[in-house]
Design a protein around this motif. Structure first.
Motif, short mmCIF file in Angstrom:
data_model
loop_
_atom_site.label_atom_id
_atom_site.label_comp_id
_atom_site.label_asym_id
_atom_site.label_seq_id
_atom_site.Cartn_x
_atom_site.Cartn_y
_atom_site.Cartn_z
N ARG A 223 -5.60 17.84 -2.14
CA ARG A 223 -6.52 16.72 -2.36
C ARG A 223 -7.94 17.25 -2.47
O ARG A 223 -8.24 18.37 -2.04
CB ARG A 223 -6.44 15.73 -1.19
CG ARG A 223 -5.06 15.13 -0.97
CD ARG A 223 -5.07 14.23 0.25
NE ARG A 223 -3.74 13.69 0.53
CZ ARG A 223 -3.45 12.97 1.61
NH1 ARG A 223 -4.39 12.71 2.50
NH2 ARG A 223 -2.22 12.51 1.78
N PRO B 258 -1.20 9.32 8.64
CA PRO B 258 -0.49 10.58 8.37
C PRO B 258 -1.03 11.70 9.25
O PRO B 258 -2.18 11.63 9.70
CB PRO B 258 -0.78 10.82 6.88
CG PRO B 258 -2.04 10.07 6.61
CD PRO B 258 -2.00 8.87 7.51
N SER C 268 -8.19 8.62 -9.63
CA SER C 268 -6.74 8.86 -9.71
C SER C 268 -6.32 9.46 -11.04
O SER C 268 -5.60 10.46 -11.08
CB SER C 268 -5.98 7.55 -9.45
OG SER C 268 -6.24 7.06 -8.16
N PHE D 89 0.85 -1.19 0.00
CA PHE D 89 0.00 0.00 0.00
C PHE D 89 0.89 1.24 0.00
O PHE D 89 1.74 1.41 0.87
CB PHE D 89 -0.91 0.01 1.23
CG PHE D 89 -2.02 -0.99 1.20
CD1 PHE D 89 -3.30 -0.62 0.81
CD2 PHE D 89 -1.79 -2.31 1.53
CE1 PHE D 89 -4.33 -1.54 0.77
CE2 PHE D 89 -2.82 -3.25 1.49
CZ PHE D 89 -4.09 -2.86 1.10
N THR D 90 0.68 2.11 -0.96
CA THR D 90 1.51 3.31 -1.07
C THR D 90 0.97 4.45 -0.22
O THR D 90 1.74 5.27 0.29
CB THR D 90 1.59 3.76 -2.54
OG1 THR D 90 0.26 3.93 -3.06
CG2 THR D 90 2.33 2.72 -3.39
N ARG D 91 -0.35 4.51 -0.05
CA ARG D 91 -0.94 5.58 0.75
C ARG D 91 -1.00 5.14 2.21
O ARG D 91 -1.52 4.08 2.54
CB ARG D 91 -2.34 5.92 0.26
CG ARG D 91 -2.38 6.55 -1.12
CD ARG D 91 -3.80 6.89 -1.52
NE ARG D 91 -4.43 7.77 -0.54
CZ ARG D 91 -5.74 8.02 -0.52
NH1 ARG D 91 -6.54 7.46 -1.40
NH2 ARG D 91 -6.25 8.82 0.39
N ARG D 92 -0.50 5.97 3.11
CA ARG D 92 -0.46 5.62 4.52
C ARG D 92 -1.86 5.45 5.10
O ARG D 92 -2.08 4.61 5.98
CB ARG D 92 0.32 6.69 5.29
CG ARG D 92 1.81 6.69 5.00
CD ARG D 92 2.48 7.92 5.56
NE ARG D 92 2.38 7.99 7.01
CZ ARG D 92 2.74 9.05 7.73
NH1 ARG D 92 3.24 10.11 7.12
NH2 ARG D 92 2.62 9.05 9.04
N THR D 93 -2.81 6.25 4.62
CA THR D 93 -4.17 6.13 5.13
C THR D 93 -4.76 4.77 4.76
O THR D 93 -5.36 4.09 5.60
CB THR D 93 -5.06 7.26 4.56
OG1 THR D 93 -4.49 8.51 4.88
CG2 THR D 93 -6.46 7.18 5.13
N ASP D 94 -4.60 4.37 3.50
CA ASP D 94 -5.09 3.06 3.07
C ASP D 94 -4.41 1.94 3.84
O ASP D 94 -5.04 0.95 4.22
CB ASP D 94 -4.85 2.87 1.56
CG ASP D 94 -5.98 3.45 0.73
OD1 ASP D 94 -6.98 3.87 1.32
OD2 ASP D 94 -5.85 3.47 -0.50
N LYS D 95 -3.12 2.08 4.07
CA LYS D 95 -2.37 1.04 4.79
C LYS D 95 -2.90 0.88 6.20
O LYS D 95 -3.08 -0.25 6.69
CB LYS D 95 -0.89 1.41 4.82
CG LYS D 95 0.01 0.36 5.44
CD LYS D 95 1.47 0.76 5.31
CE LYS D 95 2.39 -0.32 5.88
NZ LYS D 95 3.83 0.04 5.72
N ARG E 131 -4.26 17.02 7.96
CA ARG E 131 -3.94 18.02 6.95
C ARG E 131 -4.57 19.37 7.33
O ARG E 131 -5.60 19.42 8.00
CB ARG E 131 -4.46 17.58 5.58
CG ARG E 131 -3.72 16.37 5.02
CD ARG E 131 -4.34 15.92 3.70
NE ARG E 131 -4.34 16.98 2.71
CZ ARG E 131 -3.31 17.30 1.95
NH1 ARG E 131 -2.18 16.65 2.08
NH2 ARG E 131 -3.40 18.26 1.05
#
Length: 369
Positions: free
Chosen positions: A304, A181, A288, A141-147, A184
């Motif tokens: 975003r 993360p 995306s 998973f590249t996005r920390r939120t998704d991870k 924001r």
């Protein structure tokens, strides 16, 4: 893990570890072994049907008795049936789990669980999944939120599997949840809003969605699912059903003048305003690639879509919109507190409509011409 031919003499001569414990496995009876501790304790054990079982300490239990008990646990079919969990492949278990939860979870949560669990491709049984396999999968998973969200969903799933006796333990029991993360604080200024609005002209349905997010302050998921039947007869507001709302409560959002214009230029397909032509009757999903196109057209500091919602809330005081009206438009909890939320049944619809028209007029003043 060292292997030796276990005899009484061999057990007595096993090397003690400097720290902790070390396991020695029998060359002649796979699954049978001796665990030796730093203090010199020697304990018989057997790894039978994916479960490690302590048999007894040497020499209180003799090697002969320990080997006999190990054979019984390893090869007795009656014992095996009692010990071994059913072999359920991961993919099959996910399908069963989603079927079981389809009526328990709200629609948006169920979609999120389906999406995240579908990202994992374990090609083995649930009982064979190990912590390192989970860690490797989460690293994809590249996005920390998704991870972070995927970690939670997968842990809940394994808890369900444990209750179904598809596995003997939760492989995520000792894993640490990835950190989210930091919150924001990006707010877009008027010039940035103007540039984004202009670029949306070239992005079709996605451009209209972005404009509606800018005008209404709603969440992207709500607008992606927008349906013609949710617009009231007077064309003055949108009645969002509970299943598309994050808080699982029905929500009324007034329609301002510029919002009405954006909706007019989009023709609903099978009731959906932003249904893709390749999946008629479904919500918009091509986020995306369209965001990349928008970023190519407008060179701004990273932002975003959700920042448009924060921008709406930040601009509201500039337009003399009271905080409790902003909260209702954004479908937040009542700022007056829990008691007011229970006893104050006034809907503030006129005040919400006035606030929405002020925001629409403000955006129109930025983009006019």
């Amino acid at each position: 893990m060292p292997k030796v031919s276990l005899t009484d003499l061999a057990i007595q001569k096993l090397k003690l570890p400097e720290t902790g414990q070390v396991d020695y496995w029998d060359q002649n009876l796979p699954g049978f072994g001796v665990r030796v501790s730093k203090g010199g304790t020697r304990s018989f054990m057997v790894l039978a049907h994916r479960e490690r079982k302590h048999l007894g300490r040497y020499p209180t239990m003799s090697l002969k008795d320990a080997r006999t008990e190990a054979r019984r646990l390893l090869f007795d079919p009656v014992v095996a049936a009692q010990i071994a969990p059913p072999v359920i492949m991961f993919k099959e278990a996910v399908e069963q789990y989603l079927r079981a939860k389809s009526t328990e979870l709200r629609a948006s949560t169920f979609r999120d669980y389906t999406r995240l669990l579908g990202r994992f491709q374990f090609r083995c049984s649930v009982a064979d999944i190990r912590p390192y396999m989970v860690t490797d999968a989460l690293d994809e998973f590249t996005r920390r939120t998704d991870k972070s969200h995927a970690f939670t969903v997968l842990k809940v799933f394994f808890g369900w599997c444990l209750a179904q006796e598809y596995c003997r333990s939760n492989p995520m029991q000792h894993l640490k949840k990835p950190k989210l993360p930091p919150a924001r604080d990006r707010v877009l200024d008027d010039d940035e809003l103007t540039e984004i609005w202009a670029a949306c002209e070239e992005l079709g349905k996605y451009g209209s969605i972005v404009r509606l997010l800018m005008l209404t302050g709603q969440r992207a998921g709500q607008i992606a699912w927008l349906q013609e039947k949710w617009i009231n007869k007077e064309k003055t507001g949108i009645e969002f059903p509970a299943e598309v709302m994050k808080n699982n409560r029905e929500h009324y959002c007034p329609i301002g003048g510029l919002t009405k214009f954006v909706l007019m230029v989009n023709v609903p397909v099978k009731g959906y305003y932003f249904s893709p032509l390749s999946a008629v009757g479904r919500p918009f999903s091509a986020w995306s690639k369209n965001k990349r196109k928008l970023d190519e057209l407008v060179q701004l500091d990273p932002w975003r879509l959700h920042d448009l919602r924060r921008t709406w809330s930040t601009n509201a005081p500039r337009l003399d919109i009271p905080p409790h009206i902003t909260s209702r438009i954004l479908s937040h909890a009542a700022p007056e507190g829990a008691i007011a939320r229970i006893y104050n049944r006034y809907m503030y619809r006129d005040e919400m409509a006035d606030a929405m028209n002020r925001m629409n007029d403000h955006i129109l003043s930025l983009v006019d011409g």
